[in-house]
Scaffold this motif. Structure first.
Motif, PDB file in Angstrom:
ATOM      1  N   LEU A  84       0.823  -1.202   0.000  1.00 42.68           N
ATOM      2  CA  LEU A  84       0.000   0.000   0.000  1.00 42.68           C
ATOM      3  C   LEU A  84       0.862   1.258   0.000  1.00 42.68           C
ATOM      4  O   LEU A  84       0.539   2.245  -0.657  1.00 42.68           O
ATOM      5  CB  LEU A  84      -0.927  -0.005   1.219  1.00 42.68           C
ATOM      6  N   ALA A  85       1.955   1.229   0.749  1.00 45.52           N
ATOM      7  CA  ALA A  85       2.843   2.397   0.794  1.00 45.52           C
ATOM      8  C   ALA A  85       3.470   2.654  -0.563  1.00 45.52           C
ATOM      9  O   ALA A  85       3.641   3.810  -0.980  1.00 45.52           O
ATOM     10  CB  ALA A  85       3.926   2.195   1.853  1.00 45.52           C
ATOM     11  N   ALA A  86       3.814   1.591  -1.289  1.00 40.24           N
ATOM     12  CA  ALA A  86       4.442   1.743  -2.600  1.00 40.24           C
ATOM     13  C   ALA A  86       3.432   2.060  -3.689  1.00 40.24           C
ATOM     14  O   ALA A  86       3.732   2.830  -4.608  1.00 40.24           O
ATOM     15  CB  ALA A  86       5.211   0.468  -2.954  1.00 40.24           C
ATOM     16  N   GLY A  87       2.229   1.494  -3.578  1.00 37.77           N
ATOM     17  CA  GLY A  87       1.281   1.605  -4.674  1.00 37.77           C
ATOM     18  C   GLY A  87       0.156   2.596  -4.493  1.00 37.77           C
ATOM     19  O   GLY A  87      -0.522   2.941  -5.461  1.00 37.77           O
ATOM     20  N   VAL A  88      -0.073   3.067  -3.245  1.00 41.36           N
ATOM     21  CA  VAL A  88      -1.217   3.952  -3.003  1.00 41.36           C
ATOM     22  C   VAL A  88      -0.775   5.275  -2.385  1.00 41.36           C
ATOM     23  O   VAL A  88      -0.898   6.328  -2.984  1.00 41.36           O
ATOM     24  CB  VAL A  88      -2.266   3.266  -2.100  1.00 41.36           C
ATOM     25  N   ARG A  89      -0.283   5.238  -1.157  1.00 45.41           N
ATOM     26  CA  ARG A  89       0.221   6.456  -0.512  1.00 45.41           C
ATOM     27  C   ARG A  89       1.203   6.085   0.584  1.00 45.41           C
ATOM     28  O   ARG A  89       0.990   5.138   1.344  1.00 45.41           O
ATOM     29  CB  ARG A  89      -0.915   7.332   0.024  1.00 45.41           C
ATOM     30  N   ALA A  90       2.274   6.846   0.667  1.00 49.18           N
ATOM     31  CA  ALA A  90       3.375   6.508   1.563  1.00 49.18           C
ATOM     32  C   ALA A  90       3.006   6.621   3.034  1.00 49.18           C
ATOM     33  O   ALA A  90       3.627   5.983   3.879  1.00 49.18           O
ATOM     34  CB  ALA A  90       4.577   7.408   1.256  1.00 49.18           C
ATOM     35  N   ASP A  91       1.980   7.429   3.338  1.00 48.77           N
ATOM     36  CA  ASP A  91       1.632   7.649   4.745  1.00 48.77           C
ATOM     37  C   ASP A  91       0.569   6.687   5.255  1.00 48.77           C
ATOM     38  O   ASP A  91      -0.004   6.900   6.326  1.00 48.77           O
ATOM     39  CB  ASP A  91       1.174   9.087   4.967  1.00 48.77           C
ATOM     40  N   VAL A  92       0.291   5.612   4.514  1.00 53.13           N
ATOM     41  CA  VAL A  92      -0.699   4.645   4.965  1.00 53.13           C
ATOM     42  C   VAL A  92      -0.256   4.043   6.298  1.00 53.13           C
ATOM     43  O   VAL A  92       0.935   3.826   6.535  1.00 53.13           O
ATOM     44  CB  VAL A  92      -0.909   3.546   3.909  1.00 53.13           C
ATOM     45  N   ARG A  93      -1.230   3.790   7.166  1.00 51.39           N
ATOM     46  CA  ARG A  93      -0.960   3.149   8.462  1.00 51.39           C
ATOM     47  C   ARG A  93      -1.719   1.836   8.521  1.00 51.39           C
ATOM     48  O   ARG A  93      -2.928   1.810   8.332  1.00 51.39           O
ATOM     49  CB  ARG A  93      -1.399   4.051   9.621  1.00 51.39           C
ATOM     50  N   VAL A  94      -1.020   0.764   8.782  1.00 56.01           N
ATOM     51  CA  VAL A  94      -1.637  -0.556   8.904  1.00 56.01           C
ATOM     52  C   VAL A  94      -1.558  -1.006  10.357  1.00 56.01           C
ATOM     53  O   VAL A  94      -0.489  -0.953  10.973  1.00 56.01           O
ATOM     54  CB  VAL A  94      -0.946  -1.587   7.995  1.00 56.01           C
ATOM     55  N   VAL A  95      -2.703  -1.435  10.887  1.00 57.59           N
ATOM     56  CA  VAL A  95      -2.767  -2.003  12.234  1.00 57.59           C
ATOM     57  C   VAL A  95      -3.191  -3.458  12.099  1.00 57.59           C
ATOM     58  O   VAL A  95      -4.276  -3.748  11.581  1.00 57.59           O
ATOM     59  CB  VAL A  95      -3.760  -1.248  13.133  1.00 57.59           C
ATOM     60  N   GLY A  96      -2.338  -4.361  12.527  1.00 56.45           N
ATOM     61  CA  GLY A  96      -2.688  -5.770  12.545  1.00 56.45           C
ATOM     62  C   GLY A  96      -3.419  -6.100  13.834  1.00 56.45           C
ATOM     63  O   GLY A  96      -2.923  -5.803  14.924  1.00 56.45           O
ATOM     64  N   LEU A  97      -4.601  -6.682  13.708  1.00 53.24           N
ATOM     65  CA  LEU A  97      -5.404  -7.040  14.889  1.00 53.24           C
ATOM     66  C   LEU A  97      -5.524  -8.553  15.000  1.00 53.24           C
ATOM     67  O   LEU A  97      -5.815  -9.234  14.029  1.00 53.24           O
ATOM     68  CB  LEU A  97      -6.804  -6.426  14.805  1.00 53.24           C
ATOM     69  N   GLU A  98      -5.324  -9.049  16.213  1.00 55.20           N
ATOM     70  CA  GLU A  98      -5.506 -10.467  16.520  1.00 55.20           C
ATOM     71  C   GLU A  98      -6.156 -10.586  17.890  1.00 55.20           C
ATOM     72  O   GLU A  98      -5.895  -9.782  18.791  1.00 55.20           O
ATOM     73  CB  GLU A  98      -4.162 -11.194  16.549  1.00 55.20           C
ATOM     74  N   ILE A  99      -7.016 -11.584  18.045  1.00 55.95           N
ATOM     75  CA  ILE A  99      -7.647 -11.841  19.340  1.00 55.95           C
ATOM     76  C   ILE A  99      -6.656 -12.472  20.311  1.00 55.95           C
ATOM     77  O   ILE A  99      -6.666 -12.176  21.510  1.00 55.95           O
ATOM     78  CB  ILE A  99      -8.892 -12.739  19.154  1.00 55.95           C
ATOM     79  N   ASP A 100      -5.782 -13.323  19.800  1.00 55.44           N
ATOM     80  CA  ASP A 100      -4.828 -14.043  20.637  1.00 55.44           C
ATOM     81  C   ASP A 100      -3.708 -13.101  21.095  1.00 55.44           C
ATOM     82  O   ASP A 100      -2.908 -12.637  20.276  1.00 55.44           O
ATOM     83  CB  ASP A 100      -4.239 -15.201  19.828  1.00 55.44           C
ATOM     84  N   PRO A 101      -3.603 -12.815  22.391  1.00 53.51           N
ATOM     85  CA  PRO A 101      -2.558 -11.896  22.866  1.00 53.51           C
ATOM     86  C   PRO A 101      -1.151 -12.434  22.646  1.00 53.51           C
ATOM     87  O   PRO A 101      -0.202 -11.652  22.519  1.00 53.51           O
ATOM     88  CB  PRO A 101      -2.871 -11.745  24.358  1.00 53.51           C
ATOM     89  N   VAL A 102      -1.011 -13.744  22.588  1.00 56.72           N
ATOM     90  CA  VAL A 102       0.310 -14.325  22.328  1.00 56.72           C
ATOM     91  C   VAL A 102       0.784 -13.944  20.926  1.00 56.72           C
ATOM     92  O   VAL A 102       1.951 -13.605  20.710  1.00 56.72           O
ATOM     93  CB  VAL A 102       0.266 -15.854  22.498  1.00 56.72           C
ATOM     94  N   ARG A 103      -0.127 -13.962  19.952  1.00 55.92           N
ATOM     95  CA  ARG A 103       0.221 -13.573  18.588  1.00 55.92           C
ATOM     96  C   ARG A 103       0.552 -12.088  18.504  1.00 55.92           C
ATOM     97  O   ARG A 103       1.448 -11.677  17.756  1.00 55.92           O
ATOM     98  CB  ARG A 103      -0.920 -13.918  17.629  1.00 55.92           C
ATOM     99  N   VAL A 104      -0.187 -11.284  19.250  1.00 54.76           N
ATOM    100  CA  VAL A 104       0.087  -9.833  19.256  1.00 54.76           C
ATOM    101  C   VAL A 104       1.481  -9.570  19.806  1.00 54.76           C
ATOM    102  O   VAL A 104       2.248  -8.780  19.250  1.00 54.76           O
ATOM    103  CB  VAL A 104      -0.980  -9.091  20.079  1.00 54.76           C
ATOM    104  N   ALA A 105       1.837 -10.243  20.892  1.00 55.33           N
ATOM    105  CA  ALA A 105       3.166 -10.059  21.488  1.00 55.33           C
ATOM    106  C   ALA A 105       4.256 -10.538  20.534  1.00 55.33           C
ATOM    107  O   ALA A 105       5.305  -9.884  20.390  1.00 55.33           O
ATOM    108  CB  ALA A 105       3.240 -10.820  22.810  1.00 55.33           C
TER     109      ALA A 105
END
Length: 259
Positions: free
Chosen positions: A59-80
């Motif tokens: 997205l940063a390369a093809g749409v806009r450089a200031d895009v912000r991506v937040v990855g969401l997961e229910i499992d806190p172990v995966r988030v860590a």
């Protein structure tokens, strides 16, 4: 806010979502460029953060450089476990589910998440996510195989589903019937006689067989002829042959919606 949903298997691989990411760049890029806040949520990114990392880069390369991506997961172990891959403010990870952790993104990608739910839960999940989008926001929800060679996804906005896209790596496609294996959850159990998606898959398969004579010219030519024949037969195929040659087929949702 308590995360809504259940922990999925989390299976993921590098480049597994390349096809849908490239489609998002081209199809949803205008909406992201127009967004006041180019916030994107990768919902249910899985056991490793690789697909979120790749989404942000594309997205940063093809749409806009200031895009912000937040990855969401229910499992806190995966988030860590994902934190070493974070690159704030462009890429961060947090705990969350269908409620989107209180965020109001311009775009949500949810892949291989609802596949593990019951079909009866799909509509509520769609409404929950789309109800939390920023104005004009979009949801791309679907599924693919482990290597990303076969996939299907639905584009939704606040009003509901808009289109269905089927995509395949043409050099490994034996028959369009294989696409039935990776239909989105809303459709995968509807591939039975009397349903429009069943009619579509059958029409594609018949056209593919009829285009066998073009096989010596390569799978792209055969697929392009297949899609053109389906369109000529009356299916409201969207996009131009340039995208068909990438192994894609997009139709308006009403053309294939469940009975």
């Amino acid at each position: 806010m308590k995360p809504l949903g259940v922990v999925t298997r989390g299976t993921t691989n590098p480049n597994r979502l390349r096809r849908v990411d490239n489609w998002i760049v081209e199809t949803c890029g205008e909406a992201l460029r127009a967004a006041a806040d180019p916030l994107v949520v990768d919902l249910g990114y899985g056991a490793t953060p690789i697909t979120a990392v790749e989404l942000r880069a594309r997205l940063a390369a093809g749409v806009r450089a200031d895009v912000r991506v937040v990855g969401l997961e229910i499992d806190p172990v995966r988030v860590a476990a994902a934190q070493p891959a974070a690159d704030p403010p462009g890429l961060t990870f947090a705990r969350g589910g269908f409620e989107l952790a209180g965020l109001r993104p311009a775009l949500v990608r949810a892949f291989n998440v609802l596949r593990q739910y019951d079909e009866s839960e799909v509509a509520d999940a769609w409404r929950t996510v789309t109800g939390r989008l920023a104005p004009g926001g979009l949801l791309v929800e679907g599924t693919c195989d482990e290597l990303g060679r076969l996939g299907g996804w639905v584009l939704l906005d606040a009003t509901g589903p808009r289109t269905l896209t089927l995509a395949a790596k043409l050099t490994t496609l034996e028959s369009p019937a294989q696409l039935a294996e990776r239909l989105p959850k809303a459709l995968i159990h509807r591939n039975v006689p009397g349903e429009r998606i069943h009619d579509l898959i059958r029409a594609l398969d018949d056209a593919w067989q009829a285009a066998a004579g073009y096989a010596p010219f390569g799978p792209r030519e055969r697929w392009t002829r297949t899609v053109a024949a389906v369109k000529q037969a009356g299916w409201p195929v969207l996009d131009r042959p340039r995208r068909w040659r990438r192994g894609e087929l997009t139709l308006p949702w009403p053309a294939i919606s469940p009975s």
